[in-house]
Scaffold this active site. Structure first.
Site, PDB file in Angstrom:
ATOM      1  N   GLU A   1      20.138 -12.273  -2.819  1.00  0.00           N
ATOM      2  CA  GLU A   1      19.267 -13.448  -2.752  1.00  0.00           C
ATOM      3  C   GLU A   1      19.688 -14.605  -3.653  1.00  0.00           C
ATOM      4  O   GLU A   1      18.956 -14.959  -4.601  1.00  0.00           O
ATOM      5  CB  GLU A   1      17.818 -13.048  -3.071  1.00  0.00           C
ATOM      6  CG  GLU A   1      17.251 -12.002  -2.145  1.00  0.00           C
ATOM      7  CD  GLU A   1      15.760 -11.753  -2.375  1.00  0.00           C
ATOM      8  OE1 GLU A   1      15.213 -12.243  -3.383  1.00  0.00           O
ATOM      9  OE2 GLU A   1      15.138 -11.087  -1.534  1.00  0.00           O
TER      10      GLU A   1
ATOM     11  N   GLU B   1      15.788  -5.345   2.580  1.00  0.00           N
ATOM     12  CA  GLU B   1      14.491  -5.244   1.894  1.00  0.00           C
ATOM     13  C   GLU B   1      13.400  -5.663   2.871  1.00  0.00           C
ATOM     14  O   GLU B   1      13.554  -6.647   3.594  1.00  0.00           O
ATOM     15  CB  GLU B   1      14.393  -6.168   0.661  1.00  0.00           C
ATOM     16  CG  GLU B   1      15.233  -5.747  -0.512  1.00  0.00           C
ATOM     17  CD  GLU B   1      15.084  -6.673  -1.712  1.00  0.00           C
ATOM     18  OE1 GLU B   1      14.045  -7.378  -1.828  1.00  0.00           O
ATOM     19  OE2 GLU B   1      16.016  -6.711  -2.521  1.00  0.00           O
TER      20      GLU B   1
END
Ligand code: FCB
Length: 452
Positions: free
Chosen positions: A167, A353
């Site tokens: 991320e 995720e």
């Protein structure tokens, strides 16, 4: 008749964690401090002053945690490697004690027939490198390349799945623009530089993988969140485009299309630099897969005062929200997987995720912590994955966030994302009903979703 949710035979079912969030013992066996160690120990930065000093004590209990994964039938486990355990000063001297921990973890996973999926950077930059400018220093790409080469040389014969970064958007937005995450800067001019250096480092990591690793695949993990306009006005439509460019396209366009979205200049104005065009060859290294972290969508309206992106989030009264204030919108996971496939080509995808924080029952009843909302969340998002495959996405696997309740960054231990409950006084692990539900889904390769 109910539709069948059988997944492809080779579909990989796993769960995710990250180093600082679960390991504890951050300075053990010769490790250096990370920026999270420093940030968490700075007064006022985290809820209740919570730190990762103990977290889930996974550093010492990893064998029990691997046994727990086996009991749940996990086929894969995504974890991250702490850079400052391997290189206490960030570059130079290698700390054998740190490498050894991950070697032991990988061997335990392989012995349990669980596929290791390792991320090189999940936010815990060595503090020594932050002292040298961190992600703002162009040299950080070489520093990351050096670290990546060391890890690939040590573990690249046994780990079949690697990600460079987790991320990059959150690293920049939280760490350099809004300051809620380490290193806690708030600077419009720094944010584009940090993002660009993250992407250059990613490119170096991929090059190191091709040079050093002997098996496996490498990818980038991004968080994606579709943006929907709150109204049919042209202003809100433009706001949604800006939000999408900022959060979603900013990190995938340079990898797959050789440049940043046009909106970036509109968003950052004079803070958006002209980057050297040579950098894009480095950033655009061929990837084996993209990892997608998906939690929610965003409904946005134009808000000229909310700099720099000029969007405001609009709550949807007819929809349910998680405890972190994220709208539950499983259909947008299908959309996201199809959007990546259409925009960037049919590259293999993993959901690296997906999960939710809720107020869980505080105690086990008959050995289980009941979490019906999380069961709902997983069921609907797994169906959404199945729908994306049916519509043409090359989705190869799914990782629940998270295996364990853990340290949710500046929110400390106040948000529980685990499918396994952790008692932070005793560190006892207790499966939640979502873990048992997920075990049944894995066991049946998805058909346990049919009846529901
Ligand atoms: C993601 C992070 C992960 C965790 C979840 C809830 O953005 O990658 O570490 O904090 O959110």
């Amino acid at each position: 008749m109910n539709e069948s949710h059988r997944f492809p035979e080779s579909f990989l079912w796993g769960a995710s964690t990250s180093a600082y969030q679960i390991e504890g013992s951050p300075l053990a066996d010769g490790a250096g401090p990370s920026i999270w160690q420093r940030f968490a120990h700075s007064p006022g930065r985290t809820i209740n002053g919570d730190t990762g000093d103990v977290a889930c004590d996974h550093y010492r209990r990893y064998r029990d945690d691997v046994a727990l994964m086996s009991e749940l039938g996990l086929q894969a486990y995504r974890f991250s490697i702490s850079w400052s355990r391997i290189l206490p000063e960030g570059t130079g001297r290698v700390n054998a004690g740190g490498l050894d921990f991950y070697a032991r973890l990988v061997d335990a996973l392989l012995a349990a027939n669980i596929t290791p999926n390792a991320t090189l950077f999940h936010w815990d930059l060595p503090a020594a490198l932050d002292d040298r400018g961190g992600w703002l220093n162009r040299d950080v790409a070489e520093w990351f390349g050096e670290y990546a080469s060391i890890v690939f040389a040590a573990l690249g014969d046994r780990v079949p799945m690697w990600a460079t970064l987790n991320e990059p958007w959150v690293v920049t937005d939280g760490g350099y623009l809004h300051g809620a995450l380490a290193p806690g800067h708030r600077n419009l001019f720094e944010a584009p530089i940090a993002s660009h250096n993250l992407m250059r480092a990613h490119g170096m990591g991929v090059q190191a993988f091709r040079a050093e690793a002997r098996i496996g695949q490498v990818g980038l993990v991004v968080n994606l969140e579709p943006k929907d306009p709150a109204s049919s006005s042209a202003e809100d439509a433009a706001a949604a485009q800006r939000g999408d460019a900022y959060m979603n396209r900013q990190y995938l366009d340079p990898v797959f299309k050789g440049g940043y979205p046009d909106e970036m200049r509109d968003i950052f104005g004079m803070a958006w630099p002209d980057f050297p065009s040579d950098d894009f060859a480095l950033i655009g290294q061929k990837l084996d897969f993209v990892g997608i972290n998906y939690y929610t969508r965003g409904v946005v309206r134009d808000d000229p005062l909310a700099l720099p992106v000029r969007i405001a989030y609009v709550r949807q009264p007819e929809h349910a929200y998680t405890e972190t204030g994220w709208e539950m919108h499983p259909k947008s996971l299908t959309r996201t997987l199809l959007w990546v496939t259409e925009r960037y080509g049919r590259i293999p995808l993993y959901v690296t995720e997906n999960g939710a924080a809720f107020y869980d029952a505080p105690h086990a009843i008959d050995g289980v912590v009941h979490d019906p909302l999380r069961v709902w969340y997983y069921r609907e998002h797994l169906k959404a994955c199945h729908a994306a495959i049916a519509k043409g996405a090359d989705l190869r696997g799914y990782f629940a966030w998270s295996l364990l309740d853990n340290y949710e960054w500046s929110l400390g231990f106040s948000k529980r994302f685990g499918i396994v409950h952790v008692n932070y006084d005793t560190l006892e692990r207790t499966p939640k009903s979502s873990a048992l539900f997920y075990r049944d889904v894995i066991r049946s390769n998805g058909t346990a979703l049919d009846a529901q």
